[in-house]
Design an enzyme around this catalytic site. Structure first.
Site, mmCIF file in Angstrom:
data_model
loop_
_atom_site.group_PDB
_atom_site.id
_atom_site.type_symbol
_atom_site.label_atom_id
_atom_site.label_comp_id
_atom_site.label_asym_id
_atom_site.label_seq_id
_atom_site.Cartn_x
_atom_site.Cartn_y
_atom_site.Cartn_z
ATOM 1 N N LYS A 95 0.669 -0.641 0.721
ATOM 2 C CA LYS A 95 -0.153 0.569 -0.523
ATOM 3 C C LYS A 95 1.047 1.916 -0.173
ATOM 4 C CE LYS A 95 -3.443 2.906 2.061
ATOM 5 N NZ LYS A 95 -4.094 3.453 3.962
ATOM 6 N N HIS A 144 8.887 9.043 20.174
ATOM 7 C CA HIS A 144 9.554 9.176 21.878
ATOM 8 C C HIS A 144 8.403 9.992 23.196
ATOM 9 C CE1 HIS A 144 13.617 9.737 24.243
ATOM 10 N NE2 HIS A 144 13.766 8.904 23.852
ATOM 11 N N HIS A 204 15.841 20.549 19.016
ATOM 12 C CA HIS A 204 15.019 19.243 18.997
ATOM 13 C C HIS A 204 16.256 18.494 17.790
ATOM 14 C CE1 HIS A 204 11.904 16.451 19.375
ATOM 15 N NE2 HIS A 204 10.852 17.198 19.337
ATOM 16 N N LYS A 218 27.073 25.221 24.031
ATOM 17 C CA LYS A 218 26.393 24.278 24.665
ATOM 18 C C LYS A 218 26.475 22.931 23.349
ATOM 19 C CE LYS A 218 22.014 23.926 26.001
ATOM 20 N NZ LYS A 218 21.116 24.036 26.254
ATOM 21 N N MET A 248 25.927 20.019 20.838
ATOM 22 C CA MET A 248 24.772 19.853 20.266
ATOM 23 C C MET A 248 24.837 18.239 20.054
ATOM 24 S SD MET A 248 22.767 21.832 20.105
ATOM 25 C CE MET A 248 22.227 23.458 19.829
ATOM 26 N N GLY A 249 23.548 17.663 20.104
ATOM 27 C CA GLY A 249 24.205 16.102 20.489
ATOM 28 C C GLY A 249 24.245 15.651 21.566
ATOM 29 N N HIS A 296 20.431 15.260 27.769
ATOM 30 C CA HIS A 296 18.237 15.140 27.151
ATOM 31 C C HIS A 296 17.271 15.621 28.247
ATOM 32 C CE1 HIS A 296 15.115 12.764 25.815
ATOM 33 N NE2 HIS A 296 15.564 12.246 25.058
ATOM 34 N N ARG A 354 18.761 5.156 22.273
ATOM 35 C CA ARG A 354 19.326 5.162 21.093
ATOM 36 C C ARG A 354 20.543 5.663 20.362
ATOM 37 N NH1 ARG A 354 14.708 9.656 20.167
ATOM 38 N NH2 ARG A 354 15.980 9.999 22.093
ATOM 39 N N ASP A 405 21.101 11.551 18.525
ATOM 40 C CA ASP A 405 21.494 12.860 17.223
ATOM 41 C C ASP A 405 22.824 12.349 17.006
ATOM 42 O OD1 ASP A 405 19.262 13.457 16.354
ATOM 43 O OD2 ASP A 405 19.061 15.609 17.891
HETATM 44 C C1 LIG Z 1 16.105 13.670 19.207
HETATM 45 C C2 LIG Z 1 16.491 15.004 19.997
HETATM 46 O O1 LIG Z 1 15.521 16.003 20.560
HETATM 47 S S1 LIG Z 1 17.591 15.064 21.072
HETATM 48 C C3 LIG Z 1 18.124 16.699 22.096
HETATM 49 C C4 LIG Z 1 18.678 16.858 20.803
HETATM 50 N N1 LIG Z 1 19.357 18.490 21.359
HETATM 51 C C5 LIG Z 1 20.015 18.846 21.718
HETATM 52 O O2 LIG Z 1 21.247 18.103 21.823
HETATM 53 C C6 LIG Z 1 21.156 20.203 21.922
HETATM 54 C C7 LIG Z 1 21.635 19.999 22.958
HETATM 55 N N2 LIG Z 1 20.632 19.952 24.053
HETATM 56 C C8 LIG Z 1 20.922 20.284 24.780
HETATM 57 O O3 LIG Z 1 20.670 21.893 24.737
HETATM 58 C C9 LIG Z 1 19.828 20.013 26.513
HETATM 59 O O4 LIG Z 1 20.496 18.739 27.033
HETATM 60 C C10 LIG Z 1 18.067 19.306 26.164
HETATM 61 C C11 LIG Z 1 17.545 20.528 25.155
HETATM 62 C C12 LIG Z 1 18.253 17.998 25.164
HETATM 63 C C13 LIG Z 1 17.282 19.384 27.361
HETATM 64 O O5 LIG Z 1 16.840 20.308 28.154
HETATM 65 P P1 LIG Z 1 17.276 20.281 29.655
HETATM 66 O O6 LIG Z 1 16.379 19.211 30.239
HETATM 67 O O7 LIG Z 1 16.866 21.707 29.182
HETATM 68 O O8 LIG Z 1 18.782 20.219 30.137
HETATM 69 P P2 LIG Z 1 19.337 19.959 31.249
HETATM 70 O O9 LIG Z 1 18.289 20.534 32.644
HETATM 71 O O10 LIG Z 1 19.644 18.161 31.905
HETATM 72 O O11 LIG Z 1 20.442 20.242 31.820
HETATM 73 C C14 LIG Z 1 21.220 20.573 32.781
HETATM 74 C C15 LIG Z 1 22.707 21.245 32.626
HETATM 75 O O12 LIG Z 1 23.350 20.998 32.187
HETATM 76 C C16 LIG Z 1 23.780 21.954 30.558
HETATM 77 N N3 LIG Z 1 23.536 21.309 29.252
HETATM 78 C C17 LIG Z 1 22.756 20.064 28.987
HETATM 79 N N4 LIG Z 1 22.841 19.769 27.984
HETATM 80 C C18 LIG Z 1 23.751 21.138 27.368
HETATM 81 C C19 LIG Z 1 24.989 20.559 26.122
HETATM 82 N N5 LIG Z 1 24.678 19.962 25.204
HETATM 83 N N6 LIG Z 1 25.805 21.450 26.621
HETATM 84 C C20 LIG Z 1 26.490 21.793 27.483
HETATM 85 N N7 LIG Z 1 25.596 21.874 28.436
HETATM 86 C C21 LIG Z 1 24.526 21.172 28.573
HETATM 87 C C22 LIG Z 1 22.720 22.642 30.868
HETATM 88 O O13 LIG Z 1 22.774 24.037 29.812
HETATM 89 C C23 LIG Z 1 21.843 22.866 32.175
HETATM 90 O O14 LIG Z 1 23.260 23.655 33.103
HETATM 91 P P3 LIG Z 1 22.730 25.365 33.205
HETATM 92 O O15 LIG Z 1 21.550 24.645 34.846
HETATM 93 O O16 LIG Z 1 23.396 25.636 33.769
HETATM 94 O O17 LIG Z 1 21.565 25.764 32.107
HETATM 95 O O1 LIG Z 2 12.152 12.938 24.170
HETATM 96 C C1 LIG Z 2 12.362 14.570 23.898
HETATM 97 O O2 LIG Z 2 12.418 15.537 24.412
HETATM 98 C C2 LIG Z 2 13.364 14.399 22.780
HETATM 99 C C3 LIG Z 2 14.439 12.935 22.266
HETATM 100 O O3 LIG Z 2 15.149 13.209 22.345
HETATM 101 C C4 LIG Z 2 13.131 12.842 21.002
HETATM 102 O O4 LIG Z 2 11.988 13.568 20.637
HETATM 103 O O5 LIG Z 2 13.693 11.670 20.243
#
Ligand SMILES: CC(=O)SCCNC(=O)CCNC(=O)[C@H](O)C(C)(C)COP(=O)(O)OP(=O)(O)OC[C@H]1O[C@@H](n2cnc3c(N)ncnc32)[C@H](O)[C@@H]1OP(=O)(O)O
Ligand SMILES: O=C([O-])CC(=O)C(=O)O
Length: 374
Positions: free
Chosen positions: A71, A186, A221, A254, A256-257, A260, A269, A311
């Protein structure tokens, strides 16, 4: 990190509804889709089996899977009006904007007039999303109008075939299955929650998905896989990566990657896609990107107790398969459309409009001042 308080900001730790689709971090680092462990699914299943599990409620039998895939395959023809719209979008547009427009245009052409049509509309999106991104990409970058009806049996192979103009290897098709499975669902992540909020107003399925694409676009994200690629390709050696990362951490940038919102110690994952990235690195004879990625992982854990999320190793894996960085997040869309729409169906089946409250922080009362006196 580990002892972080789950306070009110970002609705963290607050239950915002019910789902039977997925658990995230329920058993520590675990992830399950309808009770099935992500490792079992990624090891054994095809992506279409997982899509069936999420959208139809159970793992398909051999016959059900064959019918479902047939399909989806029959729905790959792109409407001419959609092709015309994609041809108008410039080469330097953001590919997630292309996905958003493509989905929205499809909604104009093939509107969901009644919720009884939802499964057909979802199947059509699942079948057509790979073509939307590849058609635009190949037209705007190579001047080629591609055929969107390949003979490939799976969505992942269909995508690679349209992108590269040839049948992918078995290894690459397998990695696409794994990747699409890992990204499929997720729980109440930001983009899925967007879709559910939209669904709760009894809006149409294309609006729910268009909104979700917008939420996934952001670098916090889905956009993180592209940002991770931009990071790792800056470095020529693992030592250089360590030095660069230490500088970024000192400047409080920050990375990236990493990190969480829900998982505290690891993202289940990551170990899976990392293994496939290593296999692909061997295949292409890589001596830079994979070791650089591994060193980034070591440094982030050693310095910050931050771990790779889904990621990070997707970046190198996709790169080894010759996928342009700007198409990384659209692949996430091709997969997550299953999770989004499964949530929309769930929301519709037991709906109340989502409308939370806010703590007011503005002035208590303000006195009206006529415009000429302000
Ligand atoms: C498939 C997906 O969507 S998975 C997520 C993909 N996103 C990323 O990889 C972006 C980088 N990561 C981030 O920005 C964050 O870890 C998020 C958005 C995923 C989660 O955000 P939060 O729940 O607010 O993170 P959390 O509360 O665990 O952070 C705690 C501390 O660690 C720090 N921290 C978290 N992630 C990172 C990072 N990747 N690099 C540096 N510092 C970080 C935060 O700045 C925070 O410090 P603070 O309190 O002094 O500001
Ligand atoms: O659960 C989250 O916040 C982000 C994530 O890892 C996803 O959407 O795959």
């Amino acid at each position: 990190m580990v002892d972080k308080k789950l306070g009110g900001a970002g609705l963290r730790g607050q239950v915002a509804g019910e789902t039977a689709l997925c658990t995230v971090g329920k058993t520590g680092a675990g992830l399950t889709y309808r009770g099935y462990d992500i490792t079992d699914l990624a090891t054994n299943a095809q992506f279409e089996e997982v899509a069936h599990l999420l959208l139809r409620g159970h793992l398909p039998t051999e016959q059900e899977l064959a019918e479902y895939k047939a399909k989806l395959k029959s729905l790959r023809e792109m409407p001419e009006a959609l092709k015309s719209v994609l041809e108008l979008i410039p080469a330097d547009a953001h590919p997630m904007d292309v996905m958003r427009t493509g989905c929205s245009m499809l909604g104009n052409l093939e509107e969901e007039k009644d919720f009884s049509e939802q499964d057909d509309k979802i199947d059509r999106m699942l079948a057509l999303f790979p073509a939307i991104i590849c058609y635009w990409y190949r037209f705007s970058h190579d001047g080629v109008r591609i055929e969107t009806n390949t003979d490939e049996d799976s969505i992942g192979a269909h995508f690679l075939h349209m992108l590269h103009g040839k049948k992918p290897s078995e290894l690459h098709e397998k990695v696409m299955h794994v990747s699409l499975i890992l990204y499929a669902e997720h729980e109440f992540n930001a983009s899925t929650f967007t879709a559910r909020v939209c669904a709760s107003t009894l809006s149409d399925i294309h609006s729910c998905v268009t909104g979700a694409i917008g939420s996934l676009r952001g670098p916090l994200h889905g956009g993180a896989n592209e940002a991770a690629m931009e990071l790792i390709e800056r470095f020529k050696t693992a030592d250089e990566a360590e030095e660069g990362l230490m500088g970024m951490l000192a400047r409080k940038e920050k990375i990236m990657g990493f990190g969480h919102a829900i998982y505290r110690e690891s993202d289940p994952r990551n170990v899976i896609i990392k293994e496939w990235s290593e296999k692909l690195a061997e295949e292409v004879g890589d001596t830079v990107l994979y070791p650089v990625s591994v060193r980034c992982e070591e440094v982030m854990w050693r310095e910050k107790k931050l771990f790779c999320n889904a990621d990070f190793f997707h970046a190198s894996a996709y790169n080894f398969m010759g996928i342009p960085t700007k198409l990384f997040t659209p692949i996430f869309v091709m997969s997550r459309v299953t999770g989004w729409t499964a949530h929309v169906k769930e929301q519709r089946a037991n709906n109340r409009i989502i409308r939370p409250s806010a703590d007011y922080t503005g002035p208590e009362s303000a006195e009206w001042v006529a415009i000429e006196n302000r």
